[in-house]
Design an enzyme around this catalytic site. Sequence first.
Site, PDB file in Angstrom:
ATOM      1  N   ASP A  32       0.840  -1.203   0.000  1.00 33.96           N
ATOM      2  CA  ASP A  32       0.000   0.000   0.000  1.00 33.96           C
ATOM      3  C   ASP A  32       0.873   1.249   0.000  1.00 33.96           C
ATOM      4  OD1 ASP A  32      -2.924  -0.968   1.972  1.00 33.96           O
ATOM      5  OD2 ASP A  32      -2.226  -1.547  -0.012  1.00 33.96           O
ATOM      6  N   SER A  81     -13.405   6.392  -4.173  1.00 39.55           N
ATOM      7  CA  SER A  81     -12.255   6.037  -3.354  1.00 39.55           C
ATOM      8  C   SER A  81     -12.090   7.099  -2.274  1.00 39.55           C
ATOM      9  CB  SER A  81     -11.012   5.950  -4.239  1.00 39.55           C
ATOM     10  OG  SER A  81      -9.905   5.514  -3.500  1.00 39.55           O
ATOM     11  N   LYS A 109     -10.282   1.906   9.785  1.00 41.64           N
ATOM     12  CA  LYS A 109     -10.235   1.518   8.373  1.00 41.64           C
ATOM     13  C   LYS A 109     -10.028   0.000   8.256  1.00 41.64           C
ATOM     14  CE  LYS A 109      -8.091   2.846   4.000  1.00 41.64           C
ATOM     15  NZ  LYS A 109      -7.640   1.513   3.571  1.00 41.64           N
ATOM     16  N   CYS A 419      18.327  -8.263 -19.801  1.00 39.03           N
ATOM     17  CA  CYS A 419      18.818  -9.314 -20.684  1.00 39.03           C
ATOM     18  C   CYS A 419      18.362  -8.963 -22.102  1.00 39.03           C
ATOM     19  CB  CYS A 419      18.259 -10.672 -20.263  1.00 39.03           C
ATOM     20  SG  CYS A 419      18.577 -11.982 -21.465  1.00 39.03           S
TER      21      CYS A 419
END
Length: 688
Positions: A32, A81, A109, A419
């Site tokens: 997070d 959100s 929370k 690579c």
Amino acid sequence: MTDARARHAELAQLINDARFQYYVLDAPALTDAAFDAMMKELEALEEQIPELRTPDSPSQHVGGAVSATFAAVEHLVPMMSLDNAFSTAEVEKWYARLGGPAELLCEVKIDGLALDLVYRDGRLASAATRGDGRFGEDVTANVLTIADIPHTLPAGAPDLLEVRGEVFMPPSAFAALNESLLAAGKAPFANPRNSAAGSLRQKDPRVTASRRLRFFAHGIGASSGEPVTRQSDAYAQLAGWGLPISPYNAVVDGLPAALDYIATQEGRRHDLAHEMDGVVLKVDDLARQRDLGFTSRAPRWAIAFKYPPEEVNTKLLAIEVNTGRTGRVTPFGVMEPVVVAGSTVAMATLHNAHEVARKDVRPGDTVVLRKAGDVIPEILGPVLALRPEGLPAWVMPTHCPSCGTELVEVREGDKDLRCPNTRSCSSQLRERLFHLASRAALDIETLGFQAADALLASGIIADEGDLFALTEDDLARSDFFTRTDPKSKQRVLTANATKLLANLEAAKTRPWPKFLVALSIRHIGKGVAPIVARAFPSVEALGTASLEELAQVEGVGPTLAASVVEWFGVDWHRAIVDKWLAAGAVLADEPAEAGEALPATLAGLTVVVTGSVPGHTRESAQQAITDRGGKASGSVSGKTSVLVAGESGGSKFAKAESLGIPILAADQFEALLAEGAAAIERAAGAGQ
């Protein structure tokens, strides 16, 4: 400026990929704290260069995608959100923006999975995950097995009630579940949040029922009931209707009391009925919530305060390296297993050789390990006082651990070694196959790491280009895809092998943006793929596009444009495309049917929308613009044709005024869609 744009594109892809892994796969790849840091860096770049804040930027979206496993459900009210704070100073700044003293509803929370419940006529009609904020996954059958959630509401409850809350697994249930998984020879869950999400997404509700999931409600979306004046009153109503509410909630008067609540709960974080990683503060007065309103992704009247991550010490046994899909070679630490933040950790990323040298960690050190957000652990550094005398520094390998090719810097001074054997390095091939099989790409369920390894090790395919031409005879050459039939004693294909062929056939007609993700072009993830696909609706169109044509597409930019041109300039990349097309894969958008298109009233116009528009979410407003031939932009610039303003103030409004760009009120949006330039001209004339 170019470096900033490149970093923004990189951050956007990392954030979108992390959201998909977190919300859809239940397999988070970032802590997070790391995710929050990337988001803050991205938002800072968008403040510095406003045109980077496009409608497709992660800063303008909520949550993750909707899985293909479950049916999509549209939330009655979008699930937003929350903005985050990581210090008391940030909480103080948020409180100052409220415009005066306020009573705050303080909540612990819950580290679980967000859930949306809809009750109609007193009965549970649907249950859905958050998804992308507008659409979630239908998990009703599984939610019916959770004892905390009532199937019916008592008399007096509203005819329509949308309840928001969090599904979680108590720590004791999580420990018991992992013990049973290990006893059965199965992989344990990483943490309680993952276990809750995985348990809720089971195809068999009986499995969900066995997982002892819990639920706490923490909000109301749509409702036909009588309005209340305070958020805490709404919680009391929910409790009265039989919905469980967290016992840790508290209403406090002003900021000092809220900071006291934050400090008190931090000391209890391991004593609660669920995992928690912070506190949520909400303005309790609902009228004031409405006045404060929302940003594009979060309410202004709420904030989530996150506690500092926990730290422990453990022994670093070794530093090993892994070659990823893009050839990047990443060192990681192998440690003595240690419990941190509620789960056992034995490995942690070290990012690159420069990071190992900067932290000066060495195999044999006692190191400080932090597990932020209960996801991926991070080695902070060594405990030098405990370092054995003469412990040698770690040296980064000079050759790829998978194919032996000498590692190179892509650009001079690049911190990442790669690579260069992109075509035949076994690790890169396997990772690319696994990536194209992911839900973000072609969603090929039966093509996992083991299947990819088997295809490559047996020589059935040389690279991903051979994938869609696979036959039963090809798979029969590998023991992995065959079994001995007990009756005939002959080797026959396994059920998974047969299913793989069916999955591949179905994948040939996936939408063009998903094929774009599957091609593993650098900087093209699931977030930006739809933008590119709209501008170039087929692989032929994209493959022949010039650098200038690509860079002119809003949301693409020079770094991504150069990456596309570079990718199509490689012969064996084009050979992959040719093989897929020859095998019947459709790498293009299907043309719209006659009569399906809306009138192109906004053709040639760039429209910016700020604030709320009646009858639309931000996403649906943007879609309405593009459906009518316009460009939906997230920032005001000299190219903007009109600003639709749902609020009177703000930087976009001020910038549009300074540039002389026409401004329409939110209630004029439908007229704009119907009339296009005529609506703009009329509004400009009215303002003279």
